[in-house]
Design an enzyme around this catalytic site. Sequence first.
Site, PDB file in Angstrom:
ATOM      1  N   VAL A   1     -29.365 -26.319 -47.090  1.00 21.11           N
ATOM      2  CA  VAL A   1     -30.806 -26.533 -46.985  1.00 21.11           C
ATOM      3  C   VAL A   1     -31.524 -25.205 -47.185  1.00 21.11           C
ATOM      4  CG1 VAL A   1     -32.691 -27.281 -45.484  1.00 21.11           C
ATOM      5  CG2 VAL A   1     -30.510 -28.520 -45.488  1.00 21.11           C
TER       6      VAL A   1
ATOM      7  N   GLY B   1     -24.843 -26.184 -45.003  1.00 16.99           N
ATOM      8  CA  GLY B   1     -25.456 -27.429 -45.443  1.00 16.99           C
ATOM      9  C   GLY B   1     -26.395 -27.284 -46.617  1.00 16.99           C
TER      10      GLY B   1
ATOM     11  N   HIS C   1     -27.010 -21.536 -36.675  1.00 17.21           N
ATOM     12  CA  HIS C   1     -28.054 -20.640 -37.158  1.00 17.21           C
ATOM     13  C   HIS C   1     -28.186 -19.392 -36.286  1.00 17.21           C
ATOM     14  CE1 HIS C   1     -30.325 -24.236 -39.203  1.00 17.21           C
ATOM     15  NE2 HIS C   1     -29.208 -23.920 -39.830  1.00 17.21           N
TER      16      HIS C   1
ATOM     17  N   HIS D   1     -34.122 -22.910 -41.846  1.00 17.53           N
ATOM     18  CA  HIS D   1     -32.699 -22.599 -41.890  1.00 17.53           C
ATOM     19  C   HIS D   1     -32.548 -21.166 -42.369  1.00 17.53           C
ATOM     20  CE1 HIS D   1     -31.334 -27.014 -41.789  1.00 17.53           C
ATOM     21  NE2 HIS D   1     -32.642 -26.983 -41.557  1.00 17.53           N
TER      22      HIS D   1
END
Length: 584
Positions: A122, A120, A519, A563
């Site tokens: 981030v 994603g 994650h 993240h």
Amino acid sequence: MRAGILSLFIALCVKLAHANVYQSIDSIPDRTYDFIVVGGGTAGSVIASRLTEDPRISVLVVEAGPDNEGVLDLQIPGYYFQIPATYNWNYETEPGANIHNRVLKFDRGHVLGGSSCINGMVYTRGASDDYDAWAKITGDPGWSWKALFSLYKKHERWLPPLGGRNITGQYDPRVHGYNGKTQVSLLQKSPDEFDLRALNTSTQYLGKDFPFNLDPNSGTPLGLTWTQSTIGDGVRSSASAAYLDTPVRARPNLDIVVNAYATRLLSSGTEKKKQLDIRTIVLAPRSGGTTKKTLTAKKELILSAGAINTPQILLNSGIGDSADLTSMGIQTILNLPNVGKDMSDQPVTVALWKTTSGVPFPLLDPAAALEQWKSNHTGPLSAFATRQTIWSRIPSNSTIFKRFGPDPASGEGAPHIELSLYDDGAVAGTSIILLTPKSRGTVKLRSNNPFDPPRIDLGYFNHPFDLEALREGARLAKQFFSAPSWSDYLAAPITADPDAADPAPFKDNTRDFVLTTLHPVGTAAMSARGSKAGVLDPDLRVKGVTGLRVADASSIPLIPTGHPQAAVYALAERAAVLIKSAWY
């Protein structure tokens, strides 16, 4: 004539750009390498690039997936949800006993650049307390925030977003790097009404609990922040695009082989001081079959296959819990019980409300959006994440810590909860991510066939703290959206009320809808030198072994409160420093 010469020149340049990228194990040159990096993902790309900056050092990168270069789906940020399965390992988790036996899709990057090509994007470093905890766990001050901060700046190239957004007062220029490899920026679109309501909530009404924070990557992330992403000039900045670009690929001391599957590691037969010497890797075609190629590094084998595949390779090699290996019919060559154990992942749920208008934003015109992106890398496809994020701590007076044990956060500056704000016109709210889970999962073998996918057990809600912590996160979301800023925008709640007298509906809904943030960390974690816990010494060498290091998300001893991709970049940068200093 001139056109013909120009075409020949262009063809030659293209050939040179790809000269060191080999498409199969059969095409690997007959040469020896100082270092073999197994896994060309986030960490592997960094390490290979940094090592080969020194022309004396030769490196081979082994990647199971295909090359990333020229793949449009891996360049356009807004294509996150439609990346072809070719570039994904397409894993699924084991049924979760505490989430109503649900099986979750578990994406992992299967391409040069690894998960940095499909994530994603981030970019959050976490709290300084997280890295100081790494230093304490390992006994090595080189893993502290202060020590790693210069490496964060070294790897980063901060860029202003395209499109003219004025980012003054929306980030702290003092905490960023400007000459590194990984491009980082704020998203292109200027703040809209929803963003301004959130800012108003923070600055006018709830500043004590949700203060505005200039920059989440300063080491003190708590508060409402503008989201930063690994995007530069409207293009995804993956590890392979940033660290293994055309000039790097052209280095004569770097070779890359793709579509090459690492099946197991072997002892190199040069044991000293009763320690195994492991510098040999057995490769097979990614497509399977009986063809094999065995390669031995002159100096070190560096395992950077990620939090799932690194323990899988170690276990297939007979390095792990001897009882588990015996049950699979694999001979143990080194009993390291923590391989594949102690995996942390951050579960996510949502808190949503209907809006007063109830009217969704107009649907995206895919063709027009793609044409705009191709034209100037702007528009809706230039971004993916939401623009604002809140980093919060569970209130200190909550009974959760008395009921379920000590605070798992690394310090008072580390958040427990991430709220990523969301609005589609008809529905608004936030995702709720638990950053500090107490539950632990595992990565185990499914069989002794190295081509079988591993068994991924996330272990969600194995510890009762985690479910209750998500309930606390929902309370924080409810508090934030109860401010006067939202009184004429939000209507009825959609998701279960965390403050209901009966908590069962909230908990059941959470078990039904919780997802993974993808994650995973800690499956081959560092610990102090001499410690029987963990898998690695603080210098990333596998305990009890010479010639073998692990450097990727599996090495992380405590999940950062953000993240993890940013933490992996810093870890890989330090791994390169450690390796160079050990040999040169």
